[in-house]
Every structure is written in C-alpha cells, then in structure tokens.
Scaffold this active site. Structure first.
Site, PDB file in Angstrom:
ATOM      1  N   ILE A 452      -2.150   6.758 -12.469  1.00  0.00           N
ATOM      2  CA  ILE A 452      -1.247   5.683 -12.908  1.00  0.00           C
ATOM      3  C   ILE A 452      -1.941   4.329 -12.846  1.00  0.00           C
ATOM      4  O   ILE A 452      -1.300   3.283 -12.846  1.00  0.00           O
ATOM      5  CB  ILE A 452       0.072   5.635 -12.098  1.00  0.00           C
ATOM      6  CG1 ILE A 452      -0.198   5.726 -10.593  1.00  0.00           C
ATOM      7  CG2 ILE A 452       1.036   6.708 -12.547  1.00  0.00           C
ATOM      8  CD1 ILE A 452       1.000   5.365  -9.746  1.00  0.00           C
ATOM      9  N   THR A 454      -4.101   3.238 -10.368  1.00  0.00           N
ATOM     10  CA  THR A 454      -4.255   2.666  -9.026  1.00  0.00           C
ATOM     11  C   THR A 454      -5.651   2.843  -8.455  1.00  0.00           C
ATOM     12  O   THR A 454      -5.973   2.247  -7.440  1.00  0.00           O
ATOM     13  CB  THR A 454      -3.262   3.326  -8.061  1.00  0.00           C
ATOM     14  OG1 THR A 454      -3.454   4.741  -8.130  1.00  0.00           O
ATOM     15  CG2 THR A 454      -1.837   2.988  -8.408  1.00  0.00           C
ATOM     16  N   ILE A 596      -9.619   2.182   4.708  1.00  0.00           N
ATOM     17  CA  ILE A 596      -9.637   1.727   3.318  1.00  0.00           C
ATOM     18  C   ILE A 596     -10.909   2.280   2.688  1.00  0.00           C
ATOM     19  O   ILE A 596     -12.024   1.913   3.057  1.00  0.00           O
ATOM     20  CB  ILE A 596      -9.598   0.188   3.259  1.00  0.00           C
ATOM     21  CG1 ILE A 596      -8.290  -0.326   3.888  1.00  0.00           C
ATOM     22  CG2 ILE A 596      -9.732  -0.289   1.810  1.00  0.00           C
ATOM     23  CD1 ILE A 596      -7.005   0.247   3.303  1.00  0.00           C
ATOM     24  N   PRO A 599     -12.436  -0.824  -1.076  1.00  0.00           N
ATOM     25  CA  PRO A 599     -11.857  -2.161  -0.883  1.00  0.00           C
ATOM     26  C   PRO A 599     -11.473  -2.851  -2.187  1.00  0.00           C
ATOM     27  O   PRO A 599     -10.579  -3.690  -2.197  1.00  0.00           O
ATOM     28  CB  PRO A 599     -12.966  -2.945  -0.175  1.00  0.00           C
ATOM     29  CG  PRO A 599     -14.041  -1.991   0.153  1.00  0.00           C
ATOM     30  CD  PRO A 599     -13.797  -0.705  -0.582  1.00  0.00           C
ATOM     31  N   LYS A 600     -12.135  -2.482  -3.290  1.00  0.00           N
ATOM     32  CA  LYS A 600     -11.836  -3.136  -4.566  1.00  0.00           C
ATOM     33  C   LYS A 600     -10.498  -2.657  -5.130  1.00  0.00           C
ATOM     34  O   LYS A 600      -9.626  -3.462  -5.451  1.00  0.00           O
ATOM     35  CB  LYS A 600     -12.954  -2.838  -5.564  1.00  0.00           C
ATOM     36  CG  LYS A 600     -12.819  -3.562  -6.886  1.00  0.00           C
ATOM     37  CD  LYS A 600     -14.000  -3.245  -7.787  1.00  0.00           C
ATOM     38  CE  LYS A 600     -14.155  -4.274  -8.890  1.00  0.00           C
ATOM     39  NZ  LYS A 600     -15.434  -4.087  -9.588  1.00  0.00           N
ATOM     40  N   GLN A 605      -4.491  -3.140  -5.543  1.00  0.00           N
ATOM     41  CA  GLN A 605      -3.151  -2.627  -5.267  1.00  0.00           C
ATOM     42  C   GLN A 605      -2.303  -3.646  -4.521  1.00  0.00           C
ATOM     43  O   GLN A 605      -1.119  -3.819  -4.795  1.00  0.00           O
ATOM     44  CB  GLN A 605      -3.247  -1.342  -4.420  1.00  0.00           C
ATOM     45  CG  GLN A 605      -3.566  -0.116  -5.236  1.00  0.00           C
ATOM     46  CD  GLN A 605      -2.498   0.115  -6.265  1.00  0.00           C
ATOM     47  OE1 GLN A 605      -1.376   0.476  -5.938  1.00  0.00           O
ATOM     48  NE2 GLN A 605      -2.811  -0.124  -7.520  1.00  0.00           N
ATOM     49  N   GLY A 672      -0.265   1.337  -1.463  1.00  0.00           N
ATOM     50  CA  GLY A 672       0.224   0.698  -2.697  1.00  0.00           C
ATOM     51  C   GLY A 672       1.504  -0.096  -2.542  1.00  0.00           C
ATOM     52  O   GLY A 672       1.598  -1.246  -2.966  1.00  0.00           O
ATOM     53  N   GLU A 673       2.501   0.542  -1.946  1.00  0.00           N
ATOM     54  CA  GLU A 673       3.813  -0.101  -1.915  1.00  0.00           C
ATOM     55  C   GLU A 673       3.984  -1.043  -0.733  1.00  0.00           C
ATOM     56  O   GLU A 673       4.888  -1.887  -0.728  1.00  0.00           O
ATOM     57  CB  GLU A 673       4.894   0.979  -1.916  1.00  0.00           C
ATOM     58  CG  GLU A 673       4.918   1.668  -3.260  1.00  0.00           C
ATOM     59  CD  GLU A 673       5.662   2.989  -3.260  1.00  0.00           C
ATOM     60  OE1 GLU A 673       6.462   3.194  -4.163  1.00  0.00           O
ATOM     61  OE2 GLU A 673       5.429   3.829  -2.367  1.00  0.00           O
TER      62      GLU A 673
HETATM   63 MO1  MOS Z   1       6.698   4.627  -6.009  1.00  0.00          MO
HETATM   64  S1  MOS Z   1       8.764   4.292  -6.089  1.00  0.00           S
HETATM   65  O1  MOS Z   1       6.676   5.767  -4.801  1.00  0.00           O
HETATM   66  O2  MOS Z   1       6.208   5.149  -7.562  1.00  0.00           O
END
Ligand code: MOS
Length: 712
Positions: A452, A454, A596, A599-600, A605, A672-673
């Site tokens: 996706i 990332t 990590i 790092p880039k 993210q 990510g989140e």
């Molecule tokens: Mo995220 S809501 O886990 O794509």
C-alpha cells in the site's frame, strides 16, 4: 548490512515509470464493465426496478437485479458489512447497491445506469443524534467494558478533576486509488484482480457467502493505491463483481466512482466520548473514566473501541470504561487510520491537558507523573517500553522546556505550543513466507503480502538480507499473489512484525539447511560461498504464529507481556485572531516502537501520520445530511484535507533505539498508525495555549474559534 539503512522503496521505479498496475488498470479479452446502481433514497423499500430503458441502450449486455442474485450465505468478519445487498427489498443506508449494469464499455454502462428506473417507498431516515442508544456488543478481542478500583473514591481524593465530552465527525478514508475488482471464472475457480490490504480475507468471505473452497479463490493484488483501512475488510462490490462474472460467463470489472467510495466502502464513525479524570497535586492519577458512543447502522452494528487507551496508557488505581452504540441509518463505519487510539487519544489527551492546567502542572510533567511502568489493565510487564526516553528526546528537539522564552507572535499569528502522548495498540496477525536460495548467490522472498505504499517490501528485503548476510541487491521479493505463502495484512501497523517475522524465520531456515549441507555452523556462514560450493537450491519456510494459533492478537493478550507503541508529539500552531485561521508551523514526534529497520520509510510513515492527524485536527469532516440521510460531499473538491500548502517542512521524527524481543523476532513493533494518534489533541492543546479557546469538537475550524477569541 542493509537493515537499519535508509533504503528507497524497491517498488518505487515501477510506480514512477507507470509500470505498477493497480486493480483497475487490468483488462481481459471479452471483459464486461460493471456499473453499480445505488438506491435513490437512504431508507425504505424497493417496489419495482424497470430495466427496459437501460437494456435498450447500445452496448448494454445485461442488467442484474436482486432476482438474478444467488442467496448469499451468512457472513461475518472479515466482511465489511454483515447485511449483504441485493438480498431483500429493504434499503437501510444511502447508496446500497440495487442493480448492476453490465456493458461492453464503461461509458455505455454509466449511461445505461442512469436509465435504470427504481421505484421506492421512502421512509424517514434516523439521523445521528436521533438514534436509539444500546450497550455495544461485548466479547470481541477489544473494547469490552473494563473496571478496576473504586472510581468514586479515586475522584474524592483527587486534588483536581475534569469531566468533558469530546466529539468528532465522520471522516472518509479517501485513498487515491478508488476500490476496484476484476473477476473471471474458470470452472469453479474465481480469480480476482483486486484493490485490497489483505488478499487472504477475500477467500474467507467468498467461502461464507458463496460456499467456495479457499483454494478456488485466487487474488492478484500487487499494488494497492492506499487504503487507510477501507480496503482491509471485504466489501459488497467485490462479491457482486464475482457473481456478475459468473452470471454472464465473461470477465467483469467494477471500479467504484469517487462518489461511491463515500457509501459502498466505509468511513470512520461519528463519535462522542466522555472522559473524567482525577489526579493528586503531584499529577498521579486517582480516577479515570472513559465512555464512547459510536454512531452505527441499525441492522449492522459496529462500535469503535476507543476506550482501549484508558485501560493501557496511564497508571491509575481506578479505571472504568464503557461503550454505547447509537442505531441510525448511516452506512457502516469501520477502522480508519488510526483506529481505536486515533479517536481515543483525541479525547483522553485533550482531557489530560485540561487536567494539567487545572493542577498548574506542565502537560509533559503530568504525563511523566502518570507514566505506567506496568500494564494498567492486568499489571503485566511491557514487552519493551521507552516512552520516558521518547518524551525526553522529543522535548529536547522541540525546545519544550524553553518554549516560554520564544516570541508569542509572528505578524498576525499568535503562537501556541501543545503536546500529547501518542499510543497505539499492538496488533499482530499470523503470517507465512518462503525464502529460496539459488546457486548464483541470490535469495528470493515469496509471500502473498500487499503493497500500500508504506515500504513493507523494502523492509522485508532488508530483513532477509540481514539474516542471510547477503547484499540488499542480491535479495528479491515476490508478493501480491494469493498463490504465494499467506502473508499477514497490511493494516493494523502489523506487517513488519508478522510477515517480517515469517520472512526472518524463513531466511534462517534456508540458511540452516544450507549450513547443514556444507557441514558448517549457520552462524557466520558465508552464504554466497556455500551456495557456490553446493550448486543447489535451498528453500526455507517461515511461520509467524500467535498464542493458541489465533488469527489476531491485540496488545500481547495470552502472553506474559503487554505490548503497545508510544511516543510524544509536540506541535507549534499559529492562530490568526482576526480570522480564526490556524496553521501548523512545526511538529516533533518522538517514538518508542521497537526496532526501526528502515529509517527512511519509517520516517515517511510518521510524517504521513502527522499530516493525517492535522487533517483530523483542523480540516476533515464528512457532513451527514439528516433529511435525506446521506453524506453530503461526494468528491474531493468539496472536502477539505491537508495539501502541501498546509504542511510545514519542519516536521521532525525521532525513534528511540529499541529492540523488542517479544513482539516479533524482527525486534519491531508497529509504526504506521502510531503517528496519527495524539496529534489532534496536541493541536487542540496548542490552540488553547495560543488563544485560550478550548475546542472539544473536531475539526477545529475558524467558526469554532472566533466567538471564543472575540470574547476572550
Ligand atoms: Mo489501518 S485502519 O489498520 O489500514
């Protein structure tokens, strides 16, 4: 060694040269274009569908209605909706599909879709705010009501307490790529080119709905143009595409329009949270209560477990959490970056700022005083936690302790500083992978994982290269095909732990097999020399499993350790006191999230998370129109979301040096989140610091600021 190095994404050249094919980019000989027709009103009963006009249009192959549909089996997760469309006359939300026009060209299909005449007996929709309240269902892996200690006693011995309600609008995911599926059948076997965050979810739902064996559902999804959660579960258009292809005996492609992305997939729920906090004069929390109301559909309920943060973030002897759902005629909400803690941290971290002000403490000192040395819910030790170090590094980089010496104004802009704790649940999913060593000294990773954007494919390659002692360039990766070993999802900030873990184990397995063949120890083995010597191929298998072979593990449940991710987010905003405009001027995010590996891509993210959080804080809202029961805006031109001009170049990201041996063999947790949490509260806190106006309803717009500034 490539692990730990800032390597650019391996799929980058494919993307910038236009050779990365997304689901809707695929075409097959004999393919038919499908166009979904939604119900004209949000709620009611279909009395008739007249397809004659549409069928008379040039290029139209077929118009499918409920009469053509098989009776679907009962579906549960990972289906996006549990009440599937085109199974009854009843319509319960806006845009519910009622017909599928199949045509030789997309243009013919779209023209004919307007000619489908739908007669409908309309009912008055139940709008958010008017729905019946019910306790949320319990028994899932998260979100159950929680109680420990004596809340009343905790409040009675607090030096100060706050009790406030924080609200937020619905928000749509709006990935750049709209959802699309191309399906074709060969006998009992269906193949899909699909836009997904977890191809392995599709066979599960197709099995439930159509009774297909998992091996008869083949999913090809090498590139997904963003998802943010709306391509995580399986949505009706995927099923309807496959059914349409079976009915007409030709490949069918259905690509949702941008407008359909507002109703035929999902969004983050409208939520209302109440937080009550009490603390002693030194900042130690004495009581914490957190309640959430999630607005959801009547027939297909869903609750956002945003109260998880209250069970996991701060040390407190008395904690009480609960969840209510409000039953209305909205379409179905679902996780959106960052689910659970994005909303949860908006409420709790705003309340913590209000508490710090009431106590006369620095907001950072309040967080430090409330730090949870062990998991507040069960008292378990953390798998690894360096939050105090992250706070300190973030505060240093921001200049938090010296902020009062900075100028208060910059031209028309009054400057404010705010901070919040970032925190995210640690979601783990099982995964399998294969690593193939070839005599020419190359390694090839095979796993079904999605991309996706990332950087996971790059991180996976780095993990294998490190385990094998091979240069990065000598490791390649195959992904995006469900015929490959089953990877975990690319949601839940989980891929580096699960799929990365499986790849690490597979690489170690391949290396061990090679070592055994040459009669050497695996440790320190020169893989290239050994491969040359044997002139053979070695295949390593890796499996990342969870306690009880569960399909999901939240926060280290059923292990001796509690697992979470954390950080401190510090922001500087400017508020124009004449116009009520707000600007993000600067941000520092400092995180404790395990190892990590790149790092880039990791920094990228986190910057994305901060930008996403700014959208939540200051810009994004999907307006729900109550009379017709529909989302008002249906394209990006009417939706404010962050663009380059909104985002300063001064976003600094820091990770503390960490290796978590318990969350994954890779040493990583999720990232990510995490960066999308805390930021909305940090912004609200900074706005208060600037102009003394506390906004408890997102987004923070000029209309909400101006009256307060004027009277202040
Ligand atoms: Mo995220 S809501 O886990 O794509």
């Amino acid at each position: 060694m490539s692990a730990g190095q800032p390597i650019s994404r391996v799929e980058g050249p494919l993307k910038v040269t236009g050779s990365a094919h997304y689901a809707a980019d695929n075409n097959l000989p004999g393919m038919v274009h499908g166009v979904l027709v939604g119900a004209p009103f949000a709620v009611g009963r279909i009395s008739a569908i007249n397809t004659a006009g549409a069928l008379g249009m040039p290029g139209v192959v077929r118009v499918l209605t409920r009469a053509d549909m098989p009776k679907f089996g009962k579906v549960g997760e990972p289906a996006g909706v549990f009440r599937l469309p085109m199974q009854s006359d009843s319509i319960e939300y806006e845009g519910e599909p009622v017909a599928i026009v199949l045509a030789e060209t997309l243009e013919a299909g779209e023209a004919a879709a307007h000619m489908v005449e739908i007669s409908m007996e309309r009912c008055t929709p139940v709008a958010p705010g008017n729905g019946k309240l019910e306790p949320a269902p319990t028994g899932g892996p998260m979100g159950d009501p929680f109680s420990k200690g004596d809340l009343a006693e905790g409040l009675s011995r607090s030096a100060k307490h706050v009790r406030q309600t924080y609200t937020q609008p619905g928000r749509h995911h709006n990935p750049m790529e709209t959802s699309a599926t191309l399906a074709f059948w060969q006998g009992e076997k269906v193949t899909l080119y699909d836009a997904v965050q977890h191809g392995a979810n599709v066979p599960i739902v197709f099995g439930q709905a159509l009774g297909l064996k998992p091996e008869n559902v083949h999913v090809l999804a090498p590139h997904t143009g963003g998802g943010f959660g709306c391509k995580g579960y399986v949505w009706p258009h995927q099923l309807l595409t496959a059914v349409a292809a079976r009915i007409v005996g030709r490949p069918v492609k259905i690509s949702l329009t941008r407008a359909q992305m507002y109703t035929m997939v999902t969004y983050q729920a409208i939520m209302r949270q109440e937080v009550q906090l009490g603390a002693a004069a030194d900042g130690q929390l004495t009581a914490l209560r957190h309640h959430v109301i999630t607005v959801c559909p009547q027939g297909d309920i869903w609750s956002e477990p945003s109260t998880e943060i209250a069970k996991t973030l701060y040390a407190c002897p008395a904690i009480l959490t609960s969840q209510t759902i409000e039953l209305t005629n909205v379409s179905k909400p679902n996780p959106m970056r960052a689910p659970v803690e994005g909303p949860g941290s908006w409420a709790l971290e705003s309340a913590m700022d209000e508490l710090a002000l009431a106590l006369g403490l620095d907001p950072l000192d309040l967080r430090i005083a409330a730090h949870a040395d062990v998991d507040p819910k069960e008292g378990k030790p953390w798998s690894s936690k360096k939050l105090l170090e992250a706070y300190e590094a973030g505060a240093q980089r921001y200049g938090w302790r010296t902020r009062s010496s900075r100028p208060r104004d910059d031209g028309p802009w009054r400057i404010g500083h705010g901070m919040a704790t970032a925190t995210m649940g640690n979601f783990r999913f099982p995964a399998e992978a294969r690593v193939r060593l070839t005599p020419d000294g190359h390694a090839s990773i095979e796993c079904s994982s999605q991309d996706i954007g990332t950087g996971t494919q790059t991180v996976f390659t780095q993990i294998a290269a490190e385990a094998l002692g091979l240069p990065f360039a000598q490791v390649s990766i195959q992904w995006g095909d469900s015929a490959l070993p089953t990877a975990g999802p690319v949601y839940g900030s989980s891929a580096t732990m699960g799929t990365g873990g499986a790849i690490l184990l597979a690489a170690q397995d391949a290396k061990a097999k090679l070592a055994q063949r040459v009669g050497a120890a695996a440790d320190g083995l020169d893989v290239i020399a050994a491969l040359r010597k044997t002139n053979a191929e070695f295949i390593g298998e890796g499996k990342f499993t969870l306690p009880g072979n569960a399909p999901f593990n939240a926060d280290g449940a059923d292990t001796p350790y509690a697992m979470r991710t954390w950080g401190g987010i510090f922001v500087e905003v400017g508020v124009d006191r004449d116009f009520g405009l707000i600007r993000l001027r600067r941000a520092v995010g400092s995180y404790s999230a395990g190892r990590i590996i790149n790092p880039k891509t990791a920094r990228s993210q986190m910057i994305g998370g901060v930008i996403w959080g700014w959208g939540m804080a200051a810009l994004e809202q999907s307006q729900f129109e109550p009379t017709y029961g529909r989302w008002l805006a249906k394209n990006l031109s009417n939706v404010s979301l962050p663009v380059n001009a909104d985002i300063p170049s001064d976003i600094e990201i820091h990770f503390v040096d960490e290796f978590d041996p318990h969350a994954s063999p890779t040493g990583a947790r999720g990232i990510g989140e995490l960066a999308a949490t805390g930021i909305a509260a940090a912004v609200a806190n900074a706005v208060y610091d600037a102009v003394g106006v506390r906004v408890r309803d997102l987004p923070i717009t000029p209309a909400k600021l101006l009256p307060g500034i004027a009277s202040g």
